[in-house]
Write a protein that holds these residues in place. Structure first.
Motif, PDB file in Angstrom:
ATOM      1  N   LYS A  75       2.958-101.633 -10.641  1.00  0.00           N
ATOM      2  CA  LYS A  75       1.708-101.081 -11.170  1.00  0.00           C
ATOM      3  C   LYS A  75       1.064-102.053 -12.156  1.00  0.00           C
ATOM      4  CE  LYS A  75      -1.124 -97.650 -11.209  1.00  0.00           C
ATOM      5  NZ  LYS A  75      -1.751 -97.146  -9.988  1.00  0.00           N
ATOM      6  N   LYS A  76       1.926-102.694 -12.950  1.00  0.00           N
ATOM      7  CA  LYS A  76       1.405-103.617 -13.962  1.00  0.00           C
ATOM      8  C   LYS A  76       0.668-104.791 -13.277  1.00  0.00           C
ATOM      9  CE  LYS A  76       2.986-106.523 -17.720  1.00  0.00           C
ATOM     10  NZ  LYS A  76       4.201-106.999 -18.378  1.00  0.00           N
ATOM     11  N   LYS A  77       1.285-105.340 -12.237  1.00  0.00           N
ATOM     12  CA  LYS A  77       0.646-106.442 -11.500  1.00  0.00           C
ATOM     13  C   LYS A  77      -0.711-106.013 -10.948  1.00  0.00           C
ATOM     14  CE  LYS A  77       4.366-109.411 -10.000  1.00  0.00           C
ATOM     15  NZ  LYS A  77       5.499-109.255  -9.109  1.00  0.00           N
ATOM     16  N   GLU A  78      -0.713-104.818 -10.391  1.00  0.00           N
ATOM     17  CA  GLU A  78      -1.940-104.281  -9.799  1.00  0.00           C
ATOM     18  C   GLU A  78      -3.069-104.207 -10.843  1.00  0.00           C
ATOM     19  OE1 GLU A  78      -2.744 -99.906  -8.419  1.00  0.00           O
ATOM     20  OE2 GLU A  78      -1.065-100.739  -7.251  1.00  0.00           O
ATOM     21  N   ILE A  79      -2.714-103.657 -11.994  1.00  0.00           N
ATOM     22  CA  ILE A  79      -3.709-103.506 -13.077  1.00  0.00           C
ATOM     23  C   ILE A  79      -4.187-104.880 -13.554  1.00  0.00           C
ATOM     24  CG2 ILE A  79      -4.013-102.758 -15.492  1.00  0.00           C
ATOM     25  CD1 ILE A  79      -3.884-100.340 -13.880  1.00  0.00           C
ATOM     26  N   LEU A  80      -3.238-105.811 -13.699  1.00  0.00           N
ATOM     27  CA  LEU A  80      -3.611-107.145 -14.189  1.00  0.00           C
ATOM     28  C   LEU A  80      -4.559-107.839 -13.216  1.00  0.00           C
ATOM     29  CD1 LEU A  80      -0.323-108.624 -15.689  1.00  0.00           C
ATOM     30  CD2 LEU A  80      -2.492-108.251 -16.879  1.00  0.00           C
TER      31      LEU A  80
END
Ligand code: DAH
Length: 336
Positions: A75-80
């Protein structure tokens, strides 16, 4: 116990599904994965678990941690990547919005240049009032009452005694009243004339007056000073001439001409076919003027000169209508 793990997992699934910003994802990390987060607390609990259950409990906590960490990272990668895509919507190759910087009006620049040249020749700068009395504007400058010379300058009278000064020459009187010779000064300022407005004349403009008084001052020094000024202002290859003239406050008087900027001396409409354009009036201070300021005409001599700043600028930049200076048309002003 297992139920408890399932509940935490469910809660996490719900929390992560609502994440939409970097801040949200950070809140997830704090809640589940930080030092005081839920997973860490579960590991702390391991100590209190009876020996026979420890293995199973530990395995479940590890599984839960892996589950949460994996999904959290994805999820973090997606948001970044989403937020970097958004910032790349700004096209850095586009020209930036121009910031418009103001500049000095061409007449201000001209006056500053004139002042600098005369300062380098040893002149100081004085100013006087625009609302003058008849005494300073005319009488002390040797314009006798009812003398036709007063008609040379159409005057805006405020009352019988007061007027808007028609030239900067009255400042000569004020400077001499306040200072003992030697005096070497220029006096810039605004003047007013009750004249019809056209390409060549305007109801208000600026002048620079000059005055030098000392024990022996002569006409050739006056010429030398003015030629030096004109060459510095217009360039060394300037051609000039002095013509006899008349002013009540100077004797002898002269006018200085330079070659016409347009036809370079050949003769055209601007210079009325003479090839020459007048830039200033000058002369030796009339002894009568010295009497008004209590200078002894037997002891002192002086020269004076006066020029119009608009005119000086018109001739330098080849402008043929004085009104353009006062219109504040940005397209004109930006050229300087
Ligand atoms: N005051 C004159 C004018 O406005 C200009 C002038 C001529 C000034 C001769 C002087 C001078 O000081 O000596 O037309």
């Amino acid at each position: 116990m297992q139920e408890n793990f399932n509940q935490i997992q469910k809660e996490f699934d719900k929390d992560i599904s609502q994440v939409s910003s970097l801040n949200d994802i950070e809140q997830i990390r704090i809640k589940y994965l930080s030092r005081n987060g839920i997973i860490s607390n579960l590991f702390d609990k391991l100590r209190e678990i009876p020996k026979e259950n420890k293995r199973e409990f530990g395995k479940s906590v590890n599984e839960l941690r892996d589950y949460i960490t994996n999904i959290y990272e994805i999820k973090k990668k997606e948001i970044l990547s989403k937020s970097s895509q958004e910032s790349s919507k700004i096209d850095l190759t586009l020209p930036a919005n121009q910031i418009k910087i103001g500049s000095k009006h061409i007449l201000t620049q001209t006056l500053e240049e004139i002042k600098e040249i005369f300062k380098s020749l040893g002149f100081s700068v004085f100013e006087g009032p625009e609302l003058e009395s008849d005494y300073y504007n005319f009488e002390a400058l040797n314009f006798p009452d009812d003398h036709p010379a007063r008609d040379m300058q159409d005057t805006f009278f405020i009352s019988k005694k007061f007027l808007l000064r028609t030239h900067t020459s009255p400042v000569q009187i004020r400077v001499m009243e306040k200072n003992k010779p030697p005096v070497r000064a220029i006096m810039p300022g605004r003047v007013y004339r009750n004249e019809a407005i056209n390409a060549r004349s305007y109801c208000t403009f600026q002048q620079v007056e000059g005055l030098y008084v000392d024990k022996d001052v002569n006409f050739s020094e006056l010429k030398g000073t003015l030629v030096s000024f004109a060459k510095q202002f217009y360039g060394n290859d300037l051609k000039y001439r002095f013509r006899p003239s008349f002013f009540p406050f100077t004797e002898p008087s002269a006018e200085m001409d330079i070659t016409c900027f347009l036809c370079k001396g050949k003769g055209c409409k601007v210079c009325k076919n003479s090839g020459w354009l007048e830039i200033l009036g000058c002369g030796m201070v009339d002894p009568n003027v010295f009497k008004y300021v209590n200078y002894d005409p037997e002891e002192y001599l002086g020269y004076a000169f006066g020029m119009g700043i608009e005119r000086i600028a018109l001739l330098k930049y080849g402008i043929n209508d004085i009104r353009i200076f006062f219109e504040n048309d940005i397209r004109f002003l930006r050229q300087f």
